[in-house]
Design an enzyme around this catalytic site. Structure first.
Site, PDB file in Angstrom:
ATOM      1  N   ASP A  89       0.849  -1.196   0.000  1.00  0.00           N
ATOM      2  CA  ASP A  89       0.000   0.000   0.000  1.00  0.00           C
ATOM      3  C   ASP A  89       0.887   1.250   0.000  1.00  0.00           C
ATOM      4  OD1 ASP A  89       0.806  -0.503   2.747  1.00  0.00           O
ATOM      5  OD2 ASP A  89      -0.721   0.912   3.428  1.00  0.00           O
ATOM      6  N   ASP A 120       8.908   3.700  -0.973  1.00  0.00           N
ATOM      7  CA  ASP A 120       8.129   3.332   0.212  1.00  0.00           C
ATOM      8  C   ASP A 120       6.806   2.720  -0.220  1.00  0.00           C
ATOM      9  OD1 ASP A 120       6.934   3.205   2.705  1.00  0.00           O
ATOM     10  OD2 ASP A 120       6.797   5.366   3.000  1.00  0.00           O
ATOM     11  N   GLU A 154       0.024  -0.900   5.895  1.00  0.00           N
ATOM     12  CA  GLU A 154       1.101  -0.346   6.721  1.00  0.00           C
ATOM     13  C   GLU A 154       0.938   1.150   6.888  1.00  0.00           C
ATOM     14  OE1 GLU A 154       4.963   1.262   8.015  1.00  0.00           O
ATOM     15  OE2 GLU A 154       3.818   1.785   6.240  1.00  0.00           O
ATOM     16  N   ASP A 181      12.240  -1.350   4.342  1.00  0.00           N
ATOM     17  CA  ASP A 181      11.243  -0.264   4.260  1.00  0.00           C
ATOM     18  C   ASP A 181      11.799   0.961   4.977  1.00  0.00           C
ATOM     19  OD1 ASP A 181       8.838   1.030   3.710  1.00  0.00           O
ATOM     20  OD2 ASP A 181       7.836   0.250   5.502  1.00  0.00           O
ATOM     21  N   SER A 400       8.272   5.085  11.376  1.00  0.00           N
ATOM     22  CA  SER A 400       7.672   4.023  12.185  1.00  0.00           C
ATOM     23  C   SER A 400       7.277   2.834  11.325  1.00  0.00           C
ATOM     24  CB  SER A 400       6.406   4.547  12.885  1.00  0.00           C
ATOM     25  OG  SER A 400       6.670   5.765  13.536  1.00  0.00           O
ATOM     26  N   HIS A 428       6.215   9.884   0.950  1.00  0.00           N
ATOM     27  CA  HIS A 428       5.030  10.606   1.442  1.00  0.00           C
ATOM     28  C   HIS A 428       4.870  11.994   0.820  1.00  0.00           C
ATOM     29  CE1 HIS A 428       4.565   8.026   5.355  1.00  0.00           C
ATOM     30  NE2 HIS A 428       5.058   7.330   4.355  1.00  0.00           N
TER      31      HIS A 428
END
Ligand code: BES
Ligand code: ZN
Length: 456
Positions: A89, A120, A154, A181, A400, A428
């Site tokens: 995801d 990611d 995740e 990751d 995290s 992100h």
């Protein structure tokens, strides 16, 4: 062994074109409208794992998005079992207008492949797929037993994975977990991560008057919930970056002097860092270096704040509601549930009587610390050294991966964080990318890693 490296290097173009197919799925786990895309991406993962030669490839539905499991357990007597975890995801793509090329149309520019999920984590998951494939193609076998779980939640806190692990302890039984990751330290400096921060993500909602009001007719006579919320947010942290929530730091494990010294040895420039981010100066908790702030200190940040009128132009309105999303990165030994409680109590304490307050948790993740002296880490160290031609450094990670602690608690397995991303690859954010040399060296490293593990 050379032959597998040659094989990998001879397949570079094919790897890239296959990776592009994986990156095309808009598998944004937080968007309900992408539910089908997430599912199709899981089906692609299954199809690919079948194709490369993995066995028992299964899509496990959950209350949310599915988990893909696969294994290959024929390495023979005495060989260790490695559980590879990753996620298919991805994060949302907004603001989409800031992308140079569309986020789900992978594009190569320079040394990089650009797409949401490239770093990611699809690109890093694919590194393992291709390393496993290389072993199958070259040797018809794998040197160790492999189990894979690739999940679809995740980025929303692995909400259903813990239950899955609890219900499938035998299926997932392993000697060690490997996760790709995270990031390398820098372009030419591979790294092994040994700590992750946790997360406590909260939403705060304030209600003022029972409807939006004309700010001329009513302004001055009634509390504006956006003003009140802004006021409250400024009370969460002081000007030296210290978080003011009562009891917030109680469980923080301080950095040892040895760790502080190790951090200091890493090449790092505050000036260059500030410049790369386009800021005139850095800001953070007083008394700590930048790496300490990112890796080993907790934080509190407002991720979004809204209410009233946010369209173009001006509208004079005294809003009825105000909202904020506030997250706290946690460090060992803080516990997200305890922090949620402390945050909630503090918010109620500082809220004015003139507004109604609602506070709730969105998702959480526990901070993790993993051993650095294990034989597994030694194997990772040696393979990174061969794969990248450079000794890796040991780093903590600011991000995290909530499930690391669960693996330890439920399966008794430690995790090796073998990251192939880079800190500036825009995970992100717009223009996320993955360096293709690291992708390629990552495949070589992973294939060597399985060999090293087989020697143990
Ligand atoms: N790959 C990241 C975690 C990460 C990033 C670790 C950089 C180390 C360095 C992962 O996909 C991620 O983004 N996790 C979320 C978890 C959260 C939703 C619970 C995060 O860190 O925000
Ligand atoms: Zn992420």
């Amino acid at each position: 062994m050379n032959s597998i490296k040659e094989f990998i290097n001879g397949n570079k173009e094919r790897y890239i074109s296959e990776l592009k197919e994986f990156l095309k799925f808009p598998s944004i786990s937080t968007n309900p409208e992408n539910k089908k895309d997430v599912y199709q991406c899981a089906e692609y993962v299954k199809w690919h794992l079948d194709k490369i030669g993995m066995e028992n490839v299964t899509i496990y539905p959950t209350k949310g998005h599915p988990i893909v499991y696969a294994d290959w357990l024929n390495a023979g007597e005495g060989k260790p079992t490695i559980l590879i975890y990753g996620h298919y995801d991805v994060q949302p793509v907004d603001p989409v207008n800031l992308w140079t090329s569309p986020p789900f149309e992978p594009a190569i520019r320079g040394e990089n492949i650009y797409a949401r999920g490239s770093a990611d984590d699809k690109g890093q998951v694919f590194i393992h797929f291709k390393a496993l494939e290389a072993h199958f193609k070259q040797n018809d076998t794998l040197p160790v037993n492999i189990k894979l779980i690739i999940e679809g939640e995740e980025e929303i806190g692995s909400v259903n994975l813990e239950d899955f692990i609890a219900q499938h302890k035998d299926l997932l039984k392993c000697d060690v977990v490997v996760i790709s990751d995270t990031a390398m330290y820098d372009k030419d400096i591979p790294a092994i991560g040994y700590a992750l921060r946790g997360l406590c993500y909260m939403q705060v909602e304030l209600a003022g008057p029972n409807r939006d009001l004309h700010s001329g007719q009513f302004g001055g006579s009634v509390e504006n919930p956006i003003n009140a919320l802004a006021n409250m947010i400024t009370k969460l942290k002081n000007k030296n970056g210290k978080i003011l929530i009562d009891g917030f730091y109680d469980d923080v494990l301080p950095l040892s002097n040895k760790e502080k010294e190790e951090f200091k040895k890493l090449p790092f420039s505050d000036e260059k860092y500030a410049e790369s981010l386009g800021v005139a100066e850095l800001f953070g908790e007083e008394g700590y270096s930048t790496l300490e702030r990112i890796w080993a200190r907790p934080t509190l940040d407002c991720n979004g704040i809204w209410g009233g009128f946010t369209g173009e132009g001006a509208k004079t309105v005294l809003p009825s509601k105000a909202y904020a999303k506030i997250s706290m990165r946690l460090v060992p030994n803080q516990h997200p549930d305890k922090i949620e409680k402390l945050f909630t109590e503090f918010i109620y304490k500082i809220a004015p009587q003139s507004v109604k307050v609602k506070v709730y948790g969105l998702h959480h993740g526990k901070p993790a610390i993993t051993p650095v002296n294990s034989k597994w880490v030694k194997a990772a160290f040696d393979s990174l050294k061969k794969g990248f031609g450079k000794e890796p450094v040991f780093i903590r990670e600011g991000g995290s991966i909530p499930i690391v602690v669960t693996f330890k608690e439920l399966l008794g397995a430690d995790t090796v964080l073998l990251g192939f991303g880079l800190p500036d690859e825009n995970a992100h954010s717009p223009d996320e990318h993955l360096n293709l040399n690291n992708f390629q060296n990552g495949i070589i490293t992973a294939s060597l890693f399985y060999n090293e593990l087989a020697k143990l």
